[in-house]
Design an enzyme around this catalytic site. Sequence first.
Site, mmCIF file in Angstrom:
data_model
loop_
_atom_site.group_PDB
_atom_site.id
_atom_site.type_symbol
_atom_site.label_atom_id
_atom_site.label_comp_id
_atom_site.label_asym_id
_atom_site.label_seq_id
_atom_site.Cartn_x
_atom_site.Cartn_y
_atom_site.Cartn_z
ATOM 1 N N CYS A 157 0.939 -1.282 -0.043
ATOM 2 C CA CYS A 157 -0.221 -0.162 0.002
ATOM 3 C C CYS A 157 1.015 1.321 0.083
ATOM 4 O O CYS A 157 1.462 1.670 0.771
ATOM 5 C CB CYS A 157 -1.050 -0.068 1.113
ATOM 6 S SG CYS A 157 -1.988 1.260 1.344
ATOM 7 N N CYS A 160 -0.558 4.143 2.092
ATOM 8 C CA CYS A 160 -0.273 3.894 3.709
ATOM 9 C C CYS A 160 1.178 4.052 4.232
ATOM 10 O O CYS A 160 1.501 4.950 4.949
ATOM 11 C CB CYS A 160 -0.449 2.433 3.975
ATOM 12 S SG CYS A 160 -2.217 1.742 3.278
ATOM 13 N N ASP A 161 2.170 3.708 2.917
ATOM 14 C CA ASP A 161 3.450 3.844 3.490
ATOM 15 C C ASP A 161 4.660 4.648 2.660
ATOM 16 O O ASP A 161 5.853 4.655 2.883
ATOM 17 C CB ASP A 161 4.073 2.082 3.532
ATOM 18 C CG ASP A 161 3.313 1.180 4.601
ATOM 19 O OD1 ASP A 161 2.829 1.657 5.780
ATOM 20 O OD2 ASP A 161 3.027 0.352 4.138
#
Length: 353
Positions: A157, A160-161
């Site tokens: 992701c 997300c990261d």
Amino acid sequence: MSTPATNGHAPDLSAFEGIDGTDAEMRDVVIIGTGPAGWTAALYTARASLEPLVFMGPEPGGQLTTTTDVENYPGYPDGIMGPDMMQDFQAQAEQFGAESCYGVVTDVDFSERPYRLLVDEETLIHAQTVIIATGASARYLGLENEQRLLGHGVSACATCDGAFFRDETVAVVGGGDSAMEEAMFLTKFAKEVRVIHRRDELRASKIMQERAFDNDKITFVWDTEVVDVLGEDQVTGIEVINNNTEETYVMDDVTGLFLAIGHTPNTEPFKGWLDMDDSDYIETQPDSTYTNIPGVFACGDAQDHVYRQAVTAAGTGCMAAIDAERWLSEHGVIDEPRTETEYHAAPATASNA
């Protein structure tokens, strides 16, 4: 209710043969799955005094349990570890009366109410309504070190990261639209993004290809596959192989590896019962979490193949809880549902009632 046959599948009830349901527990709400969607549905139904029963499944907490720092969920200004956030969600839901237990719902019978759920292939539960929050699983390459370094430089992701890789060199594996989207998002942070694809042409749509090709930060590594991920506690490089020459070499400047080869929704037990798209994501009615089976609702990544974020999953978990409460009221199982104002007020069971 007639027994449906959806997406070319007919419901299989063979698992229920020989199961004695005489003493099966009856619940108004059963929630299957415990990521952000499941726990939010549990919180809302618990505050409505519906005493939901939550089955945590094979991976309690969902994909966030494989994530380290979460910095994009509202309410955590300093960030939080993914597993810790899921523990917070669980504690809040249980505080208001949600009952959680380990177990996997392996089979369902949605032919008539109360619906039958088979847990771990042996325990029968009856449910007036069911909220499905089983999520989806990212597809990985199947490398041992890939799983060991998940959350420590390996991710599925970028949203997300990606922010953790500012001014670093990262690699994206994949050749579809998702891979191009991930790569372009990562260019906001990384100094270089290498798209590694096992073929010599992309599967992505023409417009997505053009955008990626036009981005100076993105380079393409064709006919190549990742065969190992290097590093003890953090990714320090990747080993790849050229499929044409069979030559292997190490990219020792890559500190982040992003997998963009798709997700698989965890919807196998519901095939033949619920309408699904070609990728087996559960289809819900517009502006709701209603499925084609009355009293069965779906939320989170099991029905969302577009956003796949913790905050959007939690939002649909809230929707499913409200839909379930209203459905139970409309069918005379409970009294009238609360008003919009009452949803935000403390429940009757709270200490300040």
